[in-house]
Motif scaffolding. Structure first.
Motif, PDB file in Angstrom:
ATOM      1  N   ALA A 160       0.836  -1.207   0.000  1.00  0.00           N
ATOM      2  CA  ALA A 160       0.000   0.000   0.000  1.00  0.00           C
ATOM      3  C   ALA A 160       0.870   1.257   0.000  1.00  0.00           C
ATOM      4  O   ALA A 160       0.603   2.221  -0.733  1.00  0.00           O
ATOM      5  CB  ALA A 160      -0.926   0.000   1.212  1.00  0.00           C
ATOM      6  N   GLY A 180      -8.084   6.773   3.201  1.00  0.00           N
ATOM      7  CA  GLY A 180      -7.313   5.536   3.286  1.00  0.00           C
ATOM      8  C   GLY A 180      -6.096   5.687   4.188  1.00  0.00           C
ATOM      9  O   GLY A 180      -5.797   4.795   5.007  1.00  0.00           O
ATOM     10  N   GLU A 181      -5.403   6.800   4.063  1.00  0.00           N
ATOM     11  CA  GLU A 181      -4.236   7.054   4.907  1.00  0.00           C
ATOM     12  C   GLU A 181      -4.631   7.157   6.373  1.00  0.00           C
ATOM     13  O   GLU A 181      -3.938   6.653   7.262  1.00  0.00           O
ATOM     14  CB  GLU A 181      -3.555   8.355   4.456  1.00  0.00           C
ATOM     15  N   ALA A 191     -10.194  10.578  -1.183  1.00  0.00           N
ATOM     16  CA  ALA A 191     -10.188   9.116  -1.064  1.00  0.00           C
ATOM     17  C   ALA A 191      -8.854   8.615  -0.509  1.00  0.00           C
ATOM     18  O   ALA A 191      -8.819   7.755   0.389  1.00  0.00           O
ATOM     19  CB  ALA A 191     -10.469   8.487  -2.427  1.00  0.00           C
ATOM     20  N   PHE A 192      -7.764   9.165  -1.014  1.00  0.00           N
ATOM     21  CA  PHE A 192      -6.437   8.777  -0.513  1.00  0.00           C
ATOM     22  C   PHE A 192      -6.270   9.188   0.943  1.00  0.00           C
ATOM     23  O   PHE A 192      -5.715   8.431   1.747  1.00  0.00           O
ATOM     24  CB  PHE A 192      -5.340   9.416  -1.372  1.00  0.00           C
ATOM     25  N   LEU A 228      -5.564   3.617   7.758  1.00  0.00           N
ATOM     26  CA  LEU A 228      -4.359   2.801   7.933  1.00  0.00           C
ATOM     27  C   LEU A 228      -3.509   3.319   9.093  1.00  0.00           C
ATOM     28  O   LEU A 228      -2.985   2.522   9.893  1.00  0.00           O
ATOM     29  CB  LEU A 228      -3.549   2.799   6.636  1.00  0.00           C
TER      30      LEU A 228
END
Length: 203
Positions: free
Chosen positions: A52, A79-80, A75-76, A83
């Protein structure tokens, strides 16, 4: 009376957005590699985090315009954030103090970036009124009183505010919608009134 000048520079700059994506990618690559090599219980998770991070790094470098576009950037960022929180939570369970700090700070940074990048329309303004001059949100000083100002000039697409203590503020601005002569006369009047008030001891 209030005059509004729109700055050419936007509140959120692409290089700032890119920098945080790269920071997240490198953190994930490092964490994923360490987990993959040293933690045999969750080795597949380590490989997944490593991949990833690598994908995020490559996408940020190769497809920077797409990654930093508002929709894909959000969106990124989500996700970051997920995570980072996951790695921080697992580190808490394992009592890994350094990763707790690293991914806790990273999660906080990403969360703030989501808020900052989505707040407002991204445009910056300088507002000039009888009360004083309100500066853009990224300025260290947000408001200047007229008693502090020596001159205000809009010329060749540049706004220059010269202060009595030799501070100089400058921005590139869009073509103003107001009459330049009226604006110049307004600023001169406010500066003269500010100087008169200072001599009278009102400031």
């Amino acid at each position: 009376m209030e005059y509004t000048l729109q700055l050419i520079d936007e509140k959120v700059k692409r290089h700032q957005v890119t920098a945080l994506h790269l920071t997240s990618a490198l953190a994930f690559i490092g964490a994923g590699a360490i987990i993959y090599v040293y933690n045999f219980q969750i080795k597949p998770w380590g490989l997944g985090i490593l991949l990833a991070g690598l994908l995020l790094l490559i996408a940020t470098i190769v497809k920077n315009k797409w990654v930093t576009a508002p929709a894909s950037n959000l969106a990124f960022r989500v996700g970051e954030l997920v995570l980072s929180l996951g790695l921080c939570g697992y580190s808490v369970l394992q009592h890994w103090n350094l990763p707790i700090g690293i991914f806790g700070v990273l999660a906080a940074g990403v969360a703030f970036a989501i808020f900052w990048e989505r707040s407002g329309d991204g445009k910056q303004y300088v507002y000039v009124s009888e009360e004083g001059i309100k500066l853009p949100v990224d300025s260290r000083k947000r408001f200047i009183e007229w008693v502090e100002v020596s001159s205000v000039i809009v010329k060749f697409g540049t706004l220059s505010i010269d202060c009595a203590d030799n501070r100089l503020f400058q921005w590139n601005v869009h073509e103003p919608a107001f009459n330049q002569g009226d604006f110049d006369a307004f600023c001169v009047k406010q500066i003269e009134q500010g100087a008169a008030g200072k001599k009278a001891g009102d400031w």
